[in-house]
Design an enzyme around this catalytic site. Structure first.
Site, PDB file in Angstrom:
ATOM      1  CD  GLU A   1      50.196  44.457  40.157  1.00  0.00           C
ATOM      2  OE1 GLU A   1      50.262  45.415  39.384  1.00  0.00           O
ATOM      3  OE2 GLU A   1      49.113  43.963  40.545  1.00  0.00           O
TER       4      GLU A   1
ATOM      5  CE  LYS B   1      47.263  45.202  34.444  1.00  0.00           C
ATOM      6  NZ  LYS B   1      47.012  45.875  35.737  1.00  0.00           N
TER       7      LYS B   1
ATOM      8  CB  CYS C   1      46.326  43.608  38.743  1.00  0.00           C
ATOM      9  SG  CYS C   1      45.386  44.552  39.978  1.00  0.00           S
TER      10      CYS C   1
END
Length: 263
Positions: free
Chosen positions: A14, A79, A129
């Site tokens: 990311e 996400k 993440c």
């Protein structure tokens, strides 16, 4: 451009840079790398989908894209679990008075589907993440057929604190729970390959521009946790509460008996 070491998969982290999936230069660059390496790539970028029903006219996602070895963009995961006050502002209308303070907060939209990225007969469950801390969510990738888990992360927020190592250990738990290899790619965190028992088999040093070449395997079994999530933990909590209730009931009964004897 030639790949120096043959590989089955390239994983980029990311990124804090605004690489947009629709950007022609970005697409051409990633396609060229995949074609030269003869390997698929999973890379973090921004997914932008037109949406006439929104004020800004589009939806913006923190995404992971799959580029096949022939350079085609073949899949995307958006996400789903965003970071409050980092990627979006919860209850934004209630914080109208803090407009200047919240000016740098992201305005991402949450993804709606836990999409695996499939290529070459294998499915890569990719999470972004700090989605890694939610075990009961990550297990659904394995439940839906992912034989490898991939975590891409921008750990630059944490600086030289213990947070990057804590984040790594959280990801190790996801490997153990689902009995899957985890390939973890970060920009300044701990980039590592983790085996299904949570052991770090290879890792790259932090703050060094490098590439980590690591082996991994494909797993297909379904663990109890993958199938049932936190059911065992909930059962333990219920048994504990019942035991506590029974103990309190006995204590109250004994107290009443003592009071009766005194009277």
């Amino acid at each position: 451009m030639q790949a120096s070491i043959p590989t089955d998969l390239i994983v980029w982290p990311e990124s804090p840079s605004n690489f947009e999936e629709r950007d022609v230069h970005f697409r051409n660059a990633m396609s060229a790398i995949a074609h030269a390496a003869h390997a698929p790539i999973i890379v973090g970028d921004l997914g932008v989908d037109p949406d006439a029903q929104t004020r800004r006219g589009y939806d913006l996602f923190n995404s992971a894209n799959l580029i096949t070895a022939d350079g085609s963009f073949a899949g995307r995961y958006d996400k789903m679990h965003l970071v409050p006050f980092g990627e979006y502002v919860p209850f934004k209308k209630l914080f109208f008075f803090a407009g200047d303070l919240l000016g740098e907060v992201g305005s991402f939209d949450a993804g709606t589907h836990r999409t695996g990225l499939s290529v070459g007969g294998h499915n890569y469950g990719t999470f972004i993440c700090y989605e890694s801390i939610f075990g009961d969510e990550i297990r659904h990738f394995a439940e839906q057929g992912a034989d490898v888990l991939v975590n891409i992360s921008n750990d630059g927020w944490y600086g030289d604190t213990s947070a990057p190592w804590q984040h790594l250990n959280m990801v190790r738990m996801r490997a153990i729970e689902n009995h899957r290899w985890v390939l973890r790619s970060t920009n300044t965190g701990v980039t590592a390959a983790i085996d299904p028992y949570g052991r770090v088999t290879a890792a790259a040093p932090r703050h060094i521009r490098t590439a980590l070449h690591a082996g991994f395997n494909f797993e297909h079994d379904v663990t109890f946790y993958t199938a049932h999530g936190d059911l065992f933990a909930y059962a333990c909590a219920l048994i504990t509460m019942l035991g506590l209730g029974f103990s309190l009931q006995r204590a109250f009964a004994a107290t009443r008996n003592e009071i009766t004897k005194i009277n």
